[in-house]
Design an enzyme around this catalytic site. Structure first.
Site: not given
Length: 288
Positions: A240-242, A244, A269
């Site tokens: 996961s990240c901000g 994708g 996120w």
């Protein structure tokens, strides 16, 4: 297949069998001189590369940024780029590997195309190796037929992430900077909580990049960064990240290390962290 290709390897393959390769510039961030990536693509590109805009090859009906499109849309747009299921796709970006060659690599695999690699170090590495650019105006490619087959093993939804967080049936890895993971730095989007998904682990994508080359670190250095997670080759992982993008850098690094059960949480996120969605999160090691 091994997910990286070096400039030398790409140069040799372009000379030995150019018709088998399709080059894709998937740049997303501004160039060092502040120019948009489309402008820099027009100024110069590797061979007959086409431009792949992750905001265009995306679900236009989804309010979240650059979410994966339907297989039908991906098939149409990639076919219009002159790419078929029979081509080897080589993806690069203008600043290295992080924005957003890794995302395009993941998208091709998500839609069933395993014959795709990332140029390690991207355009800077290509130029540093002494190879030139095509500065002619791009010519529209001849359309090809591409049939996308969605691989749900590489895709994670918010519900699946919630189950993984509760049951720990998959390792969740957060690729954002550690300060955002801890909730110590503000989120770039409005109306977002600050923190991370419960039970997730921080492995920032930026730490996986060799600052000298713009490519991924050597394999042994990558292994050391993921070693604290005690992953096994068969371990299911969700990155996961901000929004994708950098989650795909972590997925690419894990692929280099031989982990193939890695899904990307597309919403990341930007979905989970919304104040209005009100999903649980951890900030400063305290559950919220």
């Amino acid at each position: 297949m091994f997910p990286l290709i070096t400039p030398q390897e790409l140069h040799d393959e372009l000379h030995s069998n150019p018709d088998a390769i399709r080059l894709v510039d998937a740049s997303y961030s501004l160039s060092p001189n502040g120019q948009p990536p489309e402008y820099m693509f027009l100024k110069g590109r590797i061979g007959n590369a086409v431009f792949f805009d992750i905001d265009d090859v995306a679900d236009q009906n989804n309010p979240l940024p650059h979410m994966a499109p339907t297989p039908e849309q991906f098939s149409r747009q990639v076919g219009e780029m002159g790419i078929s299921n029979h081509h080897k796709v080589v993806v690069y970006d203008q600043t290295g590997i992080i924005m957003a060659a890794s995302r395009a690599w993941w998208m091709f695999r998500l839609f069933g195309h395993e014959n795709v690699v990332v140029l390690n170090g991207g355009l800077p590495a290509w130029l540093s190796a002494g190879y030139g650019l095509n500065t002619d105006m791009p010519v529209a490619p001849t359309p090809e037929n591409f049939t996308a087959i969605f691989n749900d093993r590489l895709y994670a939804t918010m519900d699946q992430v919630e189950v993984a967080a509760e049951n720990r049936n998959a390792t969740i890895i957060d690729a954002r900077p550690n300060a955002r993971y801890l909730g110590l730095a503000p989120e770039p989007r409005p109306n977002m909580n600050a923190g991370h998904i419960p039970t997730s682990h921080s492995v920032p994508a930026s730490l996986l990049i060799d600052s000298g080359t713009g490519g991924l670190l050597a394999r042994e250095k990558l292994a050391a960064l993921f070693a604290p997670l005690n992953l096994l080759p068969e371990s299911p992982v969700i990155t996961s990240c901000g929004s994708g993008v950098t989650a795909c850098v972590d997925a690419l690094a894990l692929s280099v290390l031989g982990f193939d059960r890695v899904a990307v949480y597309d919403g990341s996120w930007s979905e989970w962290g919304q104040v209005t969605i009100n999903k649980p999160f951890v900030k400063n090691s305290m559950a919220q």
